[in-house]
Design an enzyme around this catalytic site. Structure first.
Site, PDB file in Angstrom:
ATOM      1  N   ASN A   1       0.875  -1.167   0.000  1.00  0.00           N
ATOM      2  CA  ASN A   1       0.000   0.000   0.000  1.00  0.00           C
ATOM      3  C   ASN A   1       0.916   1.223   0.000  1.00  0.00           C
ATOM      4  OD1 ASN A   1      -1.800   2.016   0.507  1.00  0.00           O
ATOM      5  ND2 ASN A   1      -2.812   0.986   2.218  1.00  0.00           N
TER       6      ASN A   1
ATOM      7  N   ARG B   1      -2.422  -1.813  -3.658  1.00  0.00           N
ATOM      8  CA  ARG B   1      -3.587  -0.939  -3.594  1.00  0.00           C
ATOM      9  C   ARG B   1      -3.385   0.123  -4.666  1.00  0.00           C
ATOM     10  NH1 ARG B   1      -5.132   2.916   1.466  1.00  0.00           N
ATOM     11  NH2 ARG B   1      -7.175   3.516   0.734  1.00  0.00           N
TER      12      ARG B   1
ATOM     13  N   GLU C   1      -7.300  -3.872   5.054  1.00  0.00           N
ATOM     14  CA  GLU C   1      -7.187  -3.687   3.598  1.00  0.00           C
ATOM     15  C   GLU C   1      -6.084  -4.579   3.019  1.00  0.00           C
ATOM     16  OE1 GLU C   1      -6.987   0.427   4.781  1.00  0.00           O
ATOM     17  OE2 GLU C   1      -8.075   0.971   2.975  1.00  0.00           O
TER      18      GLU C   1
END
Ligand code: AMP
Length: 396
Positions: free
Chosen positions: A8, A94, A380
């Site tokens: 991420n 991401r 996430e």
């Protein structure tokens, strides 16, 4: 053992997690870490899943090091220190914007990268960093499977009415529409709620992702039907340093009457507003809830008022409300903020048990509350790893 890495990559940090895959195809978190303060004095900390520090590094004079430089260093370290018996078979990223085209994660290849590059103007503060990480890994390990997981994808199929801005049609047709973000977090919450309480997950749920970035998502049967972020991640709720929804007349006034440039307005709205701007103290909710300053109280009041107001608005989009779920840094950890938002929603049937709210409970609604209220930690990174695994399975 096969392993998947989730990455991420944000403007000033890169978060990473390593998941191993067992014989049943289940993912287990093995290690995780973060490179922080990129552009200032980067530092890296990584821990194994049992909390032991496995890597600590500082680059005191490293202000000029890019995301790609730091990933190269991390990659070199990982190659020199192979994690016992673990072989990285794919990396999931991401990616903030998937535009109008991508409703699901995609295997990265050159044509996809070109299309995602073209979306950078829609998310100038995030997308370039996401893509830089993909390119850096591709240069280091050209044969490694990389998967792009989009923050917009979860909202891709929301109703047309929740996607359109009230502008002439030509603007919509060129992509100026409401996309929505934090989709990986909402998808994870929808899955977890489905495991915890399937009947509730099948109903009308609002998830409140309250962190440095903050938004709400209205879900019916686990699918997004409306959300507070729109064309950019600037829309909707008041955030740590972002202003959220604002009268567009303010933008015109700042530019035409106060002579501010587009860049100055961008900096004001993204970096100097929100909790930081209103309090004049900090963007950090922990600091503000611990402060006795009236400006801190005013900032928290505005944050909770705006959140409650938007919950009511999304309840209209859903035609009622069965559950409210709090998640992310503030949503998971601040009993005070949860309590203040719920107090404003009492009329809607959101009543919480303050003792449960002050503890570590998952269910914080009163047993007879017409609306269930839950606190569910988001993940996430796991959602990215799950998507990456599915794409990997599709390619084997
Ligand atoms: P995130 O972006 O999800 O990491 O969330 C960051 C926000 O969560 C910051 O505003 C933190 O101050 C806030 N936060 C984390 N822990 C707490 C806590 N115990 N109480 C209040 N706010 C917290």
């Amino acid at each position: 053992m096969k392993a998947i890495v989730s990455l991420n990559s944000g403007s000033s940090s890169i978060k990473f997690s390593l998941f191993t895959l067992d014989a049943e195809g289940t993912l287990h978190l093995s290690a995780g870490g973060k490179i922080e303060r990129i552009g200032i004095a980067p530092s890296l900390r990584a821990r194994s899943s049992d909390g032991k520090t496995i890597l600590e590094r500082d680059w005191p004079g490293g202000a000029a090091l890019s995301h790609a430089d730091l990933l190269r260093d991390l990659f070199a370290w990982a190659t020199d220190h192979p994690l016992e018996g673990q072989e990285v078979v794919a990396i999931g990223h991401r990616v903030v914007h998937g535009g109008t085209e991508y409703a699901a994660p995609r295997r990265v290849d050159a044509p996809l990268l070109d299309k995602l590059e073209a979306l950078c103007p829609l998310a100038p503060l995030h997308q370039p960093h996401n893509l830089a990480a993909i390119r850096a890994i591709a240069a280091l390990a050209p044969d490694l499977l990389q998967v792009a997981c989009f923050d917009t994808a979860f909202h891709h199929d929301k109703p047309a009415v929740a996607s359109r801005l009230a502008l002439p049609r030509a603007f919509h047709d060129q992509g100026i529409r409401r996309y929505g973000f934090h989709g990986l977090s909402y998808e994870y919450i929808a899955r977890r709620l489905g495991e915890i309480d399937p009947a509730l997950a099948a109903g009308r749920v609002i998830a409140a992702h309250l962190g440095n970035g903050a938004s709400l998502c209205a879900m019916r049967a686990g699918k997004s039907v409306d959300t507070t972020m729109g064309f950019t991640a600037l829309d909707g709720l008041m955030m740590g340093t972002r202003c959220g929804s604002i009268d567009p007349g303010v933008v015109l006034h700042l530019q035409t009457q106060l002579g501010m440039s587009a860049t100055e307005v961008e900096t004001l709205f993204y970096r100097e507003s929100g909790l930081l701007g209103v309090s004049g103290i900090s963007s950090d909710m922990r600091t503000l809830t611990a402060s006795a300053a009236p400006q801190a109280a005013e900032a928290i009041d505005l944050f909770t008022w705006r959140a409650a107001r938007e919950v009511a608005a999304l309840t209209a989009s859903l035609g009622g409300l069965d559950a409210l779920v709090f998640t992310a840094g503030i949503g998971e950890n601040s009993a005070e903020v949860r309590s203040r938002i719920c107090a404003r929603l009492d009329w809607l049937g959101v009543t919480i048990d303050e003792i449960a709210n002050a503890g570590d409970a998952l269910r914080i609604g009163m047993p007879d509350s017409p609306v269930a209220v839950h606190v569910i930690p988001t993940d996430e990174e796991r959602m990215i790893a799950l998507h990456t695994l599915h794409v990997l399975e599709g390619t084997l």
